[in-house]
Write a protein that holds these residues in place. Structure first.
Motif, PDB file in Angstrom:
ATOM      1  N   SER A 141      -2.398   6.594   0.025  1.00  0.00           N
ATOM      2  CA  SER A 141      -3.410   6.106  -0.907  1.00  0.00           C
ATOM      3  C   SER A 141      -4.813   6.299  -0.352  1.00  0.00           C
ATOM      4  O   SER A 141      -5.026   6.256   0.854  1.00  0.00           O
ATOM      5  CB  SER A 141      -3.192   4.616  -1.185  1.00  0.00           C
ATOM      6  OG  SER A 141      -4.208   4.115  -2.026  1.00  0.00           O
ATOM      7  N   TRP A 142      -5.761   6.467  -1.257  1.00  0.00           N
ATOM      8  CA  TRP A 142      -7.161   6.542  -0.841  1.00  0.00           C
ATOM      9  C   TRP A 142      -7.719   5.137  -0.595  1.00  0.00           C
ATOM     10  O   TRP A 142      -8.802   4.992  -0.047  1.00  0.00           O
ATOM     11  CB  TRP A 142      -7.997   7.277  -1.892  1.00  0.00           C
ATOM     12  CG  TRP A 142      -7.913   6.672  -3.265  1.00  0.00           C
ATOM     13  CD1 TRP A 142      -7.004   6.994  -4.238  1.00  0.00           C
ATOM     14  CD2 TRP A 142      -8.734   5.654  -3.816  1.00  0.00           C
ATOM     15  NE1 TRP A 142      -7.219   6.229  -5.362  1.00  0.00           N
ATOM     16  CE2 TRP A 142      -8.277   5.386  -5.133  1.00  0.00           C
ATOM     17  CE3 TRP A 142      -9.818   4.922  -3.331  1.00  0.00           C
ATOM     18  CZ2 TRP A 142      -8.870   4.442  -5.964  1.00  0.00           C
ATOM     19  CZ3 TRP A 142     -10.400   3.971  -4.165  1.00  0.00           C
ATOM     20  CH2 TRP A 142      -9.928   3.750  -5.462  1.00  0.00           C
ATOM     21  N   ILE A 143      -6.987   4.109  -0.985  1.00  0.00           N
ATOM     22  CA  ILE A 143      -7.410   2.739  -0.740  1.00  0.00           C
ATOM     23  C   ILE A 143      -7.237   2.429   0.752  1.00  0.00           C
ATOM     24  O   ILE A 143      -6.189   2.680   1.330  1.00  0.00           O
ATOM     25  CB  ILE A 143      -6.569   1.737  -1.569  1.00  0.00           C
ATOM     26  CG1 ILE A 143      -6.796   1.954  -3.052  1.00  0.00           C
ATOM     27  CG2 ILE A 143      -6.867   0.294  -1.179  1.00  0.00           C
ATOM     28  CD1 ILE A 143      -8.170   1.581  -3.559  1.00  0.00           C
ATOM     29  N   HIS A 169      -1.978   5.941  -4.296  1.00  0.00           N
ATOM     30  CA  HIS A 169      -2.559   4.703  -4.841  1.00  0.00           C
ATOM     31  C   HIS A 169      -1.651   4.063  -5.896  1.00  0.00           C
ATOM     32  O   HIS A 169      -1.505   2.851  -5.941  1.00  0.00           O
ATOM     33  CB  HIS A 169      -3.930   4.997  -5.440  1.00  0.00           C
ATOM     34  CG  HIS A 169      -4.543   3.818  -6.117  1.00  0.00           C
ATOM     35  ND1 HIS A 169      -4.883   2.669  -5.436  1.00  0.00           N
ATOM     36  CD2 HIS A 169      -4.864   3.591  -7.413  1.00  0.00           C
ATOM     37  CE1 HIS A 169      -5.390   1.796  -6.286  1.00  0.00           C
ATOM     38  NE2 HIS A 169      -5.390   2.326  -7.496  1.00  0.00           N
ATOM     39  N   TYR A 216       0.840  -1.196   0.000  1.00  0.00           N
ATOM     40  CA  TYR A 216       0.000   0.000   0.000  1.00  0.00           C
ATOM     41  C   TYR A 216       0.873   1.243   0.000  1.00  0.00           C
ATOM     42  O   TYR A 216       1.931   1.278   0.625  1.00  0.00           O
ATOM     43  CB  TYR A 216      -0.865   0.071   1.267  1.00  0.00           C
ATOM     44  CG  TYR A 216      -1.936  -0.976   1.374  1.00  0.00           C
ATOM     45  CD1 TYR A 216      -3.138  -0.848   0.693  1.00  0.00           C
ATOM     46  CD2 TYR A 216      -1.769  -2.085   2.197  1.00  0.00           C
ATOM     47  CE1 TYR A 216      -4.139  -1.809   0.811  1.00  0.00           C
ATOM     48  CE2 TYR A 216      -2.759  -3.037   2.328  1.00  0.00           C
ATOM     49  CZ  TYR A 216      -3.944  -2.891   1.633  1.00  0.00           C
ATOM     50  OH  TYR A 216      -4.923  -3.838   1.764  1.00  0.00           O
TER      51      TYR A 216
END
Length: 94
Positions: free
Chosen positions: A33-35, A64, A29
């Motif tokens: 990140s927006w994840i 991301h 990751y």
């Protein structure tokens, strides 16, 4: 592939049990990140109960598109993971 607003139609966490327990998993990751990385931690928790290996790598300063944002660090991690699990005598993933 994804529902509106970028949500996955078939999240991996719902299918993780389909992956053989003897196959190691590493999540990578970007720290920016927006994840949501919580799924990786949930998967690790689920698979640890099955004695399966799951590692989570967070790359500082990457979003991301971690492979583009921090390509050197990303490639180093991927190479390291591949070297760690490479065994020419094993045919686990075909």
């Amino acid at each position: 592939m994804s529902a509106p607003f970028g949500w996955a139609n078939r999240p991996m966490i719902q299918r993780i049990s389909d992956i053989r327990q003897d196959i190691p998993i590493t999540f990578i990751y970007g720290a920016k990140s927006w994840i949501d990385s919580n799924c990786g931690f949930k998967i690790r928790s689920l698979r640890e109960k099955q004695n399966s290996f799951v590692d989570i790598k967070m790359i500082d300063g990457a979003g991301h598109h971690v492979y583009a944002d921090k390509s050197d660090v990303f490639n180093e991690i991927v190479n390291s993971v591949c070297k760690k699990w490479h065994d020419p005598n094993l045919k686990k993933c075909v």
